[in-house]
Scaffold this active site. Structure first.
Site, PDB file in Angstrom:
ATOM      1  N   LYS A   1      41.356  36.697 -14.366  1.00 21.15           N
ATOM      2  CA  LYS A   1      41.752  37.634 -15.430  1.00 21.15           C
ATOM      3  C   LYS A   1      40.598  37.869 -16.413  1.00 21.15           C
ATOM      4  O   LYS A   1      40.454  38.968 -16.959  1.00 21.15           O
ATOM      5  CB  LYS A   1      42.991  37.122 -16.170  1.00 21.15           C
ATOM      6  CG  LYS A   1      44.277  37.142 -15.335  1.00 21.15           C
ATOM      7  CD  LYS A   1      44.595  38.512 -14.781  1.00 21.15           C
ATOM      8  CE  LYS A   1      45.984  38.577 -14.168  1.00 21.15           C
ATOM      9  NZ  LYS A   1      46.226  39.836 -13.422  1.00 21.15           N
TER      10      LYS A   1
ATOM     11  N   TYR B   1      47.628  27.767 -14.338  1.00 23.85           N
ATOM     12  CA  TYR B   1      47.160  29.139 -14.093  1.00 23.85           C
ATOM     13  C   TYR B   1      45.796  29.111 -13.400  1.00 23.85           C
ATOM     14  O   TYR B   1      45.446  30.001 -12.629  1.00 23.85           O
ATOM     15  CB  TYR B   1      47.097  29.902 -15.416  1.00 23.85           C
ATOM     16  CG  TYR B   1      47.436  31.372 -15.277  1.00 23.85           C
ATOM     17  CD1 TYR B   1      48.755  31.789 -15.160  1.00 23.85           C
ATOM     18  CD2 TYR B   1      46.438  32.328 -15.275  1.00 23.85           C
ATOM     19  CE1 TYR B   1      49.065  33.128 -15.042  1.00 23.85           C
ATOM     20  CE2 TYR B   1      46.737  33.673 -15.159  1.00 23.85           C
ATOM     21  CZ  TYR B   1      48.046  34.067 -15.043  1.00 23.85           C
ATOM     22  OH  TYR B   1      48.342  35.384 -14.922  1.00 23.85           O
TER      23      TYR B   1
HETATM   24  P1  NAD Z   1      54.496  40.909  -8.341  1.00 24.51           P
HETATM   25  O1  NAD Z   1      54.436  39.780  -7.358  1.00 24.51           O
HETATM   26  O2  NAD Z   1      55.711  41.724  -8.353  1.00 24.51           O
HETATM   27  O3  NAD Z   1      53.229  41.860  -8.188  1.00 24.51           O
HETATM   28  C1  NAD Z   1      52.004  41.430  -7.644  1.00 24.51           C
HETATM   29  C2  NAD Z   1      51.595  42.499  -6.659  1.00 24.51           C
HETATM   30  O4  NAD Z   1      50.277  42.224  -6.138  1.00 24.51           O
HETATM   31  C3  NAD Z   1      52.544  42.583  -5.462  1.00 24.51           C
HETATM   32  O5  NAD Z   1      53.049  43.897  -5.339  1.00 24.51           O
HETATM   33  C4  NAD Z   1      51.655  42.252  -4.272  1.00 24.51           C
HETATM   34  O6  NAD Z   1      52.027  42.941  -3.107  1.00 24.51           O
HETATM   35  C5  NAD Z   1      50.303  42.720  -4.813  1.00 24.51           C
HETATM   36  N1  NAD Z   1      49.193  42.198  -4.038  1.00 24.51           N
HETATM   37  C6  NAD Z   1      48.823  40.897  -3.863  1.00 24.51           C
HETATM   38  N2  NAD Z   1      47.788  40.851  -3.004  1.00 24.51           N
HETATM   39  C7  NAD Z   1      47.487  42.125  -2.658  1.00 24.51           C
HETATM   40  C8  NAD Z   1      46.536  42.734  -1.800  1.00 24.51           C
HETATM   41  N3  NAD Z   1      45.661  42.015  -1.086  1.00 24.51           N
HETATM   42  N4  NAD Z   1      46.525  44.083  -1.688  1.00 24.51           N
HETATM   43  C9  NAD Z   1      47.418  44.841  -2.373  1.00 24.51           C
HETATM   44  N5  NAD Z   1      48.356  44.333  -3.192  1.00 24.51           N
HETATM   45  C10 NAD Z   1      48.391  42.990  -3.312  1.00 24.51           C
HETATM   46  O7  NAD Z   1      54.250  40.207  -9.769  1.00 24.51           O
HETATM   47  P2  NAD Z   1      53.932  40.848 -11.204  1.00 24.51           P
HETATM   48  O8  NAD Z   1      54.202  39.753 -12.154  1.00 24.51           O
HETATM   49  O9  NAD Z   1      54.610  42.158 -11.326  1.00 24.51           O
HETATM   50  O10 NAD Z   1      52.354  41.032 -11.166  1.00 24.51           O
HETATM   51  C11 NAD Z   1      51.724  42.276 -11.449  1.00 24.51           C
HETATM   52  C12 NAD Z   1      50.514  42.058 -12.322  1.00 24.51           C
HETATM   53  O11 NAD Z   1      50.945  41.637 -13.611  1.00 24.51           O
HETATM   54  C13 NAD Z   1      49.549  40.987 -11.839  1.00 24.51           C
HETATM   55  O12 NAD Z   1      48.231  41.402 -12.090  1.00 24.51           O
HETATM   56  C14 NAD Z   1      49.911  39.806 -12.707  1.00 24.51           C
HETATM   57  O13 NAD Z   1      48.855  38.871 -12.833  1.00 24.51           O
HETATM   58  C15 NAD Z   1      50.169  40.540 -13.994  1.00 24.51           C
HETATM   59  N6  NAD Z   1      50.872  39.772 -15.031  1.00 24.51           N
HETATM   60  C16 NAD Z   1      52.058  39.175 -14.754  1.00 24.51           C
HETATM   61  C17 NAD Z   1      52.700  38.443 -15.724  1.00 24.51           C
HETATM   62  C18 NAD Z   1      54.001  37.741 -15.444  1.00 24.51           C
HETATM   63  O14 NAD Z   1      54.369  36.837 -16.208  1.00 24.51           O
HETATM   64  N7  NAD Z   1      54.723  38.113 -14.398  1.00 24.51           N
HETATM   65  C19 NAD Z   1      52.143  38.341 -17.006  1.00 24.51           C
HETATM   66  C20 NAD Z   1      50.923  38.970 -17.280  1.00 24.51           C
HETATM   67  C21 NAD Z   1      50.298  39.688 -16.272  1.00 24.51           C
END
Ligand code: NAD
Length: 257
Positions: free
Chosen positions: A164, A157
């Protein structure tokens, strides 16, 4: 349908890339609850997909927004202001780190990789809350997404854990500054979910399995469980909660071994 009614409420959701995105799960849940939504998409590569998803919601709009571009951020809020008047919630579900910074040693993170990860994944919340507060004269709710790697070391990570940690402390500072005008800022710390962003993390599948084995509920969480928590946080039912990081992780965070 859950017993929370957001009819007449409006808000913006940042971070839909596809139908597996956590942001999309939240958008569907808030849409079903009656809210009118603006979805943003990062760039032309995802525009078609996000626009098609937005078209399945009632009266939603979709707008471009690269979170590293101040003028695109300003345009989103100006267009939402013109179309919706005010808003009562905002969901920030954005994160990014270069692939090479999500593998190998954290110690090898480049200066540029650190800047990119922190800018997109943590800094971006700050201008979004600042602009959103201007459209929330009667107060409102901001929800962002974080992960347990802000507190503990998850090999792979890497710099995203640092991002984060910065995001979670930004939540507290923003909650303090915008609280007096009734704007609440909280984070959901979600357990591992298979999305586009997760695919970039070295060893993600093993980590997800370990979560399920170790968590008190003995399973992984679902996107719907994150979305119902977001629904609660965007509604008046959570009116006394701000500056908090709420784990939706089947209890994993309480375990030592
Ligand atoms: P995802 O890839 O579907 O979403 C990530 C989003 O970030 C995408 O829509 C992407 O277009 C956007 N993004 C990246 N760079 C960008 C920029 N410069 N401008 C605008 N948008 C941008 O994946 P996800 O898992 O749905 O992630 C969403 C959030 O949830 C993130 O913050 C991620 O860290 C968090 N999260 C995910 C998990 C997991 O296991 N998937 C767990 C905890 C937290």
């Amino acid at each position: 349908m859950y017993p929370i009614d957001l009819t007449g409420k409006k808000g913006i959701i940042f971070g839909v890339a596809n139908d597996r995105s956590i942001a999309w799960g939240i958008a569907q849940m808030l849409g079903e609850a009656g809210a009118r939504l603006a979805l943003t998409y990062q760039n032309d590569r995802v525009k078609g997909r996000v626009t098609r998803l937005a078209d399945t919601l009632d009266d939603a709009i979709s707008l471009p927004c690269d979170a590293t571009d101040d003028s695109q951020i300003a345009d989103v809020f100006s267009q939402v202001g013109d179309t919706f008047g005010g808003i009562s919630f905002l969901v920030h579900s954005i994160a990014f780190a270069q692939r090479e910074d999500l593998t190998g040693r954290f110690a090898d993170t480049s200066r540029e990789g650190f800047q990119i990860a922190l800018e997109v994944s943590a800094y971006s919340l700050i201008p979004l809350v600042r602009h959103a507060a201007d459209l929330m004269p009667d107060g409102g709710s901001v929800v962002t997404l974080t992960f347990h790697a802000s507190q503990r070391v998850y090999p792979g990570y890497n710099v995203m854990g640092t991002a984060k940690a910065a995001l979670e402390h930004s939540v507290r500072q923003l909650a303090s500054e915008f609280g007096p005008q009734g704007v609440r800022v909280n984070a959901i710390s979600a357990g591992p979910l298979e999305t586009l962003a997760a695919r970039g993390i070295d060893g993600f599948r093993d980590m997800k399995r370990l979560h399920a084995e170790t968590a008190p509920l003995k399973r992984n969480i679902t996107v719907d469980e994150v979305a119902t928590t977001a629904l609660f946080l965007c509604s008046g039912l959570s009116s006394g909660i701000t500056g908090s990081v709420i784990p939706v992780d089947a209890g994993y965070h309480i375990m030592a071994v």
